[in-house]
Design a protein around this motif. Sequence first.
Motif, PDB file in Angstrom:
ATOM      1  N   GLU A   1      20.619   5.588  11.154  1.00  0.00           N
ATOM      2  CA  GLU A   1      20.173   5.267  12.503  1.00  0.00           C
ATOM      3  C   GLU A   1      18.951   6.064  12.942  1.00  0.00           C
ATOM      4  O   GLU A   1      18.369   5.789  13.971  1.00  0.00           O
ATOM      5  CB  GLU A   1      21.329   5.527  13.484  1.00  0.00           C
ATOM      6  CG  GLU A   1      21.556   6.979  13.902  1.00  0.00           C
ATOM      7  CD  GLU A   1      22.216   7.845  12.834  1.00  0.00           C
ATOM      8  OE1 GLU A   1      22.369   7.378  11.705  1.00  0.00           O
ATOM      9  OE2 GLU A   1      22.547   9.006  13.160  1.00  0.00           O
ATOM     10  N   LYS A   2      18.573   7.062  12.133  1.00  0.00           N
ATOM     11  CA  LYS A   2      17.538   7.987  12.614  1.00  0.00           C
ATOM     12  C   LYS A   2      16.123   7.443  12.441  1.00  0.00           C
ATOM     13  O   LYS A   2      15.858   6.663  11.539  1.00  0.00           O
ATOM     14  CB  LYS A   2      17.625   9.299  11.843  1.00  0.00           C
ATOM     15  CG  LYS A   2      18.778  10.184  12.240  1.00  0.00           C
ATOM     16  CD  LYS A   2      18.626  11.507  11.516  1.00  0.00           C
ATOM     17  CE  LYS A   2      19.792  12.433  11.776  1.00  0.00           C
ATOM     18  NZ  LYS A   2      19.613  13.711  11.093  1.00  0.00           N
ATOM     19  N   GLN A   3      15.245   7.918  13.299  1.00  0.00           N
ATOM     20  CA  GLN A   3      13.812   7.712  13.106  1.00  0.00           C
ATOM     21  C   GLN A   3      13.395   8.471  11.844  1.00  0.00           C
ATOM     22  O   GLN A   3      13.807   9.610  11.629  1.00  0.00           O
ATOM     23  CB  GLN A   3      13.060   8.258  14.322  1.00  0.00           C
ATOM     24  CG  GLN A   3      11.578   8.463  14.158  1.00  0.00           C
ATOM     25  CD  GLN A   3      10.764   7.183  14.333  1.00  0.00           C
ATOM     26  OE1 GLN A   3      11.297   6.180  14.758  1.00  0.00           O
ATOM     27  NE2 GLN A   3       9.496   7.233  14.001  1.00  0.00           N
TER      28      GLN A   3
ATOM     29  N   ASN B   1      12.147   3.110  12.299  1.00  0.00           N
ATOM     30  CA  ASN B   1      13.572   3.171  12.643  1.00  0.00           C
ATOM     31  C   ASN B   1      14.114   1.760  12.728  1.00  0.00           C
ATOM     32  O   ASN B   1      13.352   0.798  12.826  1.00  0.00           O
ATOM     33  CB  ASN B   1      13.804   3.958  13.944  1.00  0.00           C
ATOM     34  CG  ASN B   1      13.222   3.261  15.147  1.00  0.00           C
ATOM     35  OD1 ASN B   1      13.682   2.207  15.535  1.00  0.00           O
ATOM     36  ND2 ASN B   1      12.181   3.854  15.737  1.00  0.00           N
ATOM     37  N   LEU B   2      15.437   1.652  12.702  1.00  0.00           N
ATOM     38  CA  LEU B   2      16.022   0.314  12.565  1.00  0.00           C
ATOM     39  C   LEU B   2      15.784  -0.566  13.779  1.00  0.00           C
ATOM     40  O   LEU B   2      15.897  -1.772  13.689  1.00  0.00           O
ATOM     41  CB  LEU B   2      17.525   0.421  12.274  1.00  0.00           C
ATOM     42  CG  LEU B   2      18.484   0.506  13.459  1.00  0.00           C
ATOM     43  CD1 LEU B   2      19.819  -0.075  13.060  1.00  0.00           C
ATOM     44  CD2 LEU B   2      18.654   1.921  13.917  1.00  0.00           C
ATOM     45  N   GLY B   3      15.431   0.027  14.897  1.00  0.00           N
ATOM     46  CA  GLY B   3      15.241  -0.776  16.108  1.00  0.00           C
ATOM     47  C   GLY B   3      13.866  -1.396  16.233  1.00  0.00           C
ATOM     48  O   GLY B   3      13.601  -2.119  17.192  1.00  0.00           O
ATOM     49  N   MET B   4      12.978  -1.150  15.283  1.00  0.00           N
ATOM     50  CA  MET B   4      11.601  -1.627  15.430  1.00  0.00           C
ATOM     51  C   MET B   4      11.455  -3.110  15.089  1.00  0.00           C
ATOM     52  O   MET B   4      10.447  -3.734  15.434  1.00  0.00           O
ATOM     53  CB  MET B   4      10.660  -0.825  14.511  1.00  0.00           C
ATOM     54  CG  MET B   4      10.516   0.628  14.895  1.00  0.00           C
ATOM     55  SD  MET B   4       9.660   1.552  13.614  1.00  0.00           S
ATOM     56  CE  MET B   4       7.985   1.429  14.186  1.00  0.00           C
TER      57      MET B   4
ATOM     58  N   LEU C   1      20.866  -0.410   8.904  1.00  0.00           N
ATOM     59  CA  LEU C   1      21.681   0.667   9.498  1.00  0.00           C
ATOM     60  C   LEU C   1      22.604   1.279   8.444  1.00  0.00           C
ATOM     61  O   LEU C   1      22.737   2.501   8.339  1.00  0.00           O
ATOM     62  CB  LEU C   1      22.489   0.116  10.674  1.00  0.00           C
ATOM     63  CG  LEU C   1      23.444   1.090  11.361  1.00  0.00           C
ATOM     64  CD1 LEU C   1      22.699   2.284  11.932  1.00  0.00           C
ATOM     65  CD2 LEU C   1      24.221   0.403  12.467  1.00  0.00           C
TER      66      LEU C   1
END
Lengths: 389, 307
Positions: free
Chosen positions: B133-135, B231-234, B128
């Motif tokens: 934060e972006k894709q 993205n960071l959530g993956m 992050l």
Amino acid sequence: MKSAVVATALLALQSTTALAENPVLKVGFVGVTSGPAAAWGISNQRSMETRAAWINETGGYKIGDTTYDIEIVSFDDQKDPKRSIAGMEKMAQEGIHYVVGPNTDDGAEAVRPVAEANGIMYFPYAFSKSLYTPPASNAVLAMVANYQSGPAIYKYLMENKGVKTVAFVAANESDPLSQRDTGVEAAKALGLEVVSDNVTYQPDTTDFTPVLTPVIRQQPDLLVLSGVSPAHAPQLIRSARELGYQGLISTETAQDAQVLREGSGDLANGFISVGGASTPELASDMMKEFVDRYVKMFGEYNDESNTKVYALEYILATLAANPKAINDVEEFKKTMDTFEAPNPFMKGDAKLTYVGMTSFGQKRQIAVPLVVNTFENGEFKTLFVATVD
Amino acid sequence: MLTPRAPRPGNGKLAGTSMEQVLANGIYLGAQYAMIALGLTLIFALMNVLNFAHGQMYVIGGFVTYTIYGQLGLPYIVALLASCVTLAVLGALIERFLFAPVIKGSSREESTMLLAAGIAFLLDALILLIFGEKQRGVPKIVNGVLNWDFRVIMPYDRILICALAILSIIAFISFMHYSKTGRALRALAQDRTAAQLMGVDVDRYSTIGFALGAMLAGLVGGLLVTITGVNLGMGGPTSVKAFMMVMIGGAGVISGAIAGGFILGFMEAIGLAVLSQYGDITYLVIFVSLMIFLAIRPQGLMGKPWG
């Protein structure tokens, strides 16, 4: 990347420096700033921090006879309602009465008892009508809801693009599913034929081709990506186009041009989404300066901030209109009914005012312009602008 | 007004509904899943460590490729190599300075699990901070779409990535079977003490093995960023899927991870084609099937009951 680190350090320094000069008014933010939906909350938080730093740098914000420096107190709820409650409790412990967020329906529903018990007005980015309809009175919708933007978009496309059939796709999560349901209802009410509305996808999906193929088979005139997150939108668009879909694609959520440009390129041309006031046709000089300052602080702008720039401005302007509200949210509520101020982020004579009588029976929504954009060759262009009551 | 669309050729069906399309989707998904699971199972086999940070390593691989290929404009192959090297170095450092001391100091398995979870959170925070934060996405490496009479529609870049993933799996298996390092790693996985008695430098090869596992995560991250973006959530969901594949195939068994990846890929492709009309129940069915399967065969397809 370096600039983001430097910006964080500078922000901390600026806050410390500024706090020494004026009394401090704390405004809270409770929302998601980590995980897959981090883009939603981070654009909120950074918009607030950019505006607060700008205000503090230029001497503070005058409310009554006192000029305040603005401090943003943030809490990452990780998109978890239990964490949202903890965040709102933290705000209460810090004596904060005005909070922006949470970003989701379940988070906003969860914090309601805490906010009401502790005299907190909060500005969620959540669409659940029960939050804003009496007897609820402490929540103020901080954006245009999908049940307000959806019908406007569908109607425009029916009249101007000859759309007759529509298909809906949504992530298997509470917010996108509820947005899909209200979208389907609105489309049917307008006389559109809904050819597909039961295809959903897991939030962690990385390949959308198998998801979209049954939908594309129906060849709808319009494909609606209900409540789509900025991370999923480019992939969905790309998969649909690669499967040969030639119709229109739209969503009622805000998107970021850079993300679309990188993820879909020219395949995203014609994609319709809800935006804010940063397109050249609409942005005032103040909005342009806001974007510049945001970029200087964080290295890169996020187009989602076009809608998220407003909440803090509304809170401060309403407090300026009635300084007694600074520690008394009942005073704030009284002021909302008659409040009106110039909209500094848009050209022309647009106003900041509270709306929502039609949707909620009381003024519990900030009047953000309903700006519908279309993506063309790497940037957003304004398709049409409407207002919400 | 909408542009009138060309009439559909062939039997009037669009892609994805045909069995050929389901098979193509299954192979594509299976190849990428198998690649993701390989690194995780390798690390588990060598060190008995459930690396919860595997998904985050995959994400870092994607971001490195994004930065070098998408931002700096260097050739894709350079970016892919940079992803591999970055993750190999990161993996080696994590093993040498974090896992090795914990494994030596504690015989409790949960110590390494907690450490792995902590590393996952740390990497999420660093991603992050560094990448935002972006894709993110990169330009396509190959343009165009294969359209076989509307029975199979598959973009050429997916076909290329699928082929590269299968080639990488073959190269990895060959490396493990025919190189000295691979044989040492397999010996270590089979019996750590016996391998040590036979003269294998356990500490060195543990570091190499962890670096190799992390490198595989970086490689698949670099390959898939061209298709799915990053993205960071993956990271977290990727780890969960990798664990599923490893459990299906048998923890610590390389052929099992490959089988688990392809089984999950085909289950997903078939489920999405057949069950989509009933809503998003594909993963519900997959999870229920997995529970029943593990109740009958807890060691997975190719795992040994004794571990």
